[in-house]
Design an enzyme around this catalytic site. Sequence first.
Site, mmCIF file in Angstrom:
data_model
loop_
_atom_site.group_PDB
_atom_site.id
_atom_site.type_symbol
_atom_site.label_atom_id
_atom_site.label_comp_id
_atom_site.label_asym_id
_atom_site.label_seq_id
_atom_site.Cartn_x
_atom_site.Cartn_y
_atom_site.Cartn_z
ATOM 1 C CE1 TYR A 36 -4.146 1.331 -0.426
ATOM 2 C CE2 TYR A 36 -3.668 2.626 1.527
ATOM 3 C CZ TYR A 36 -4.455 2.374 0.432
ATOM 4 O OH TYR A 36 -5.566 3.148 0.172
ATOM 5 N NE ARG A 54 -8.041 12.653 -3.443
ATOM 6 C CZ ARG A 54 -8.413 12.723 -2.174
ATOM 7 N NH1 ARG A 54 -8.966 13.796 -1.709
ATOM 8 N NH2 ARG A 54 -8.269 11.676 -1.361
ATOM 9 C CD GLU A 108 -9.349 4.896 -0.168
ATOM 10 O OE1 GLU A 108 -8.239 5.355 0.133
ATOM 11 O OE2 GLU A 108 -10.264 4.703 0.662
ATOM 12 C CG ASP A 109 -7.617 7.434 -3.377
ATOM 13 O OD1 ASP A 109 -7.756 8.120 -2.348
ATOM 14 O OD2 ASP A 109 -6.618 6.728 -3.573
ATOM 15 C CG ASN A 113 -0.038 8.969 2.565
ATOM 16 O OD1 ASN A 113 0.980 8.710 3.183
ATOM 17 N ND2 ASN A 113 -1.241 8.781 3.060
#
Length: 605
Positions: free
Chosen positions: A126, A179, A268-269, A433
């Site tokens: 990850y 994203r 997610e994202d 991150n």
Amino acid sequence: MGSLMVDPPSPQGFPISVKNALNGDITSHRSQRASHTHAAMHTLVPNTHLDTSLPIPVRKYLKSYGLTPPRVESYETQKARCLGQLALKTTDIDRFLYLSALRKNNVHLFYRLMTDHLRELTPMIYTPVVGEACQRWSEIYQQAEGMYLSFEDRGHLASIIQNWPQPSVEITVITDGSRILGLGDLGVNGMGIPIGKLALYTACAGIRPECTLPLTVDLGTSNKAFQEDPLYMGSRRDKVTAQEEQEFLDELMMALKERWPAIVIQFEDWKNPFPSLARYRDDYAMFNDDIQGTGAVIMGGIIGAVQQSGISPRDHRAVFLGSGSAGVGVAKQIVAYFMHEGLTEDEARSCFYLVDSKGLVTSDRGDKLADHKVYFSRNDNDGQQFKSLEEVMEHVKPTIIMGLSTIGGAFTPELLTKMGQWNKHPIIFPLSNPSSKSECTFEEAIKYTDGRALFASGSPFPPYTFTSSTGETKTLRPGQGNNMYVFPGIGLGTILSRAIQVTDNMVYASGESLSTALTQEEINMACLYPDITRIREVSVRVTRFVIRAAQKDNVDRLHHLREMDDEQLEEWIRSKMYDPHAETKNLEEEVKEMARELAPESSKL
């Protein structure tokens, strides 16, 4: 066991010879169990039959005898080989690909390694390595994992979802790749995120791997380089409109729930995650980890940091660099914590100063604010505008600075030094991150505050040995506000309680639980988060808090759990968690049990 003989079977499925069964003379004779049991797992995922730790009788029963070398290996031998092979890899991408292949080819061995070496292996599957893997996904693609649904499939999503081979899916992670981390729109190359995220659900919270579904929706991409890349594996179209996206997701959500009525859905994202969260959260067991999970885990760290700072919540001033979905989500969770500590909503909200690319977010700045920024826009600036982080910090003199900007090095030595001058224990959380985008490093935060910073980051940093101005030398270990502390427990708690929604109280409870999971030794060391190597026990605690919150909000459907006290509930949670170390033994016991069931009555006397 192999010498036992019983009557041969009839077409109706009467007893068969256990000896013949163990020698592979039948195709299947497994007990009828739920799809998440060991029997279904080994029927549906043939690669698990090729584990070299399986005893010979089990191999014969599974008809995998002869397909692997004859020696039955211990896990220690398997681990030594895997770690040796991993050590031969010279790049992060090579290590990522090796672990991906291991997960695909020997899932239980992969998770044995993960649970034993979580600190070392998590960055490889990850963040931060998954960022590079996603950027190069179409280049390094080797094997099918997860499911891809394209905008061109609209009108047929329900039938395509039927192609997924696993009959029981408990949780899915969905992205459109728009994203990915701080790397922009990566389109279908973002599939590395759902795969990696669900691997952590399994490793950290024991959700069985065959009950997870990584899902990427191809809604086009605004990345022109990918549109022109001959290797790019997604569609070449521009991003669909917001209305088209909504119609596609409406169909998708209904299709997922139609096939798996109790499924938990995590987004997610997504570039703009707020509309889907608002639209679906009341009708589905869904949440968005970027908004809610990030907010909860950082709130958990802030609870510890505020306590250690010696300053009451009312007197804290927090400057946030980055006012996107993650930044606003984090700030709102901390507002909830401050309110829990006795502040009104207006009092709690007034503690926050959000900074975006144009400076301090104010109501009279002259531009149209995005909807999610309005909540925190300042109206006490007397018409003065602060156009840089430096100006805002001089104006506010914060006790807390948080970075969710993906601007590497934004917390300069000068700003960190001032934080140390303004505060006895400055709270410094660079959360972006991957590590290259982090607003500062752990070493910088410690060095420029004379070792007094209360620190947590989004990416991992190594320990740092520091000698303070008083001559005291310590080796300090950074806290990492990693969502993996909370999202596995949110998912597992929702699954086990069969909750029909993921409520705000359930998310809040996940973050609140973290401070209760600290050991006395961790408290003495001023740790803000538990040691990551204890993540499975931490997930038990998080899960219990989430279940209790679901019960309080009356969205749970497994009501007998309400009758358990906390200790009983945690023990029950442990019993439901997938343990990769137990898989070989469980399968061996299952074969023995079948042998006993099939044996003649006389042999059981």
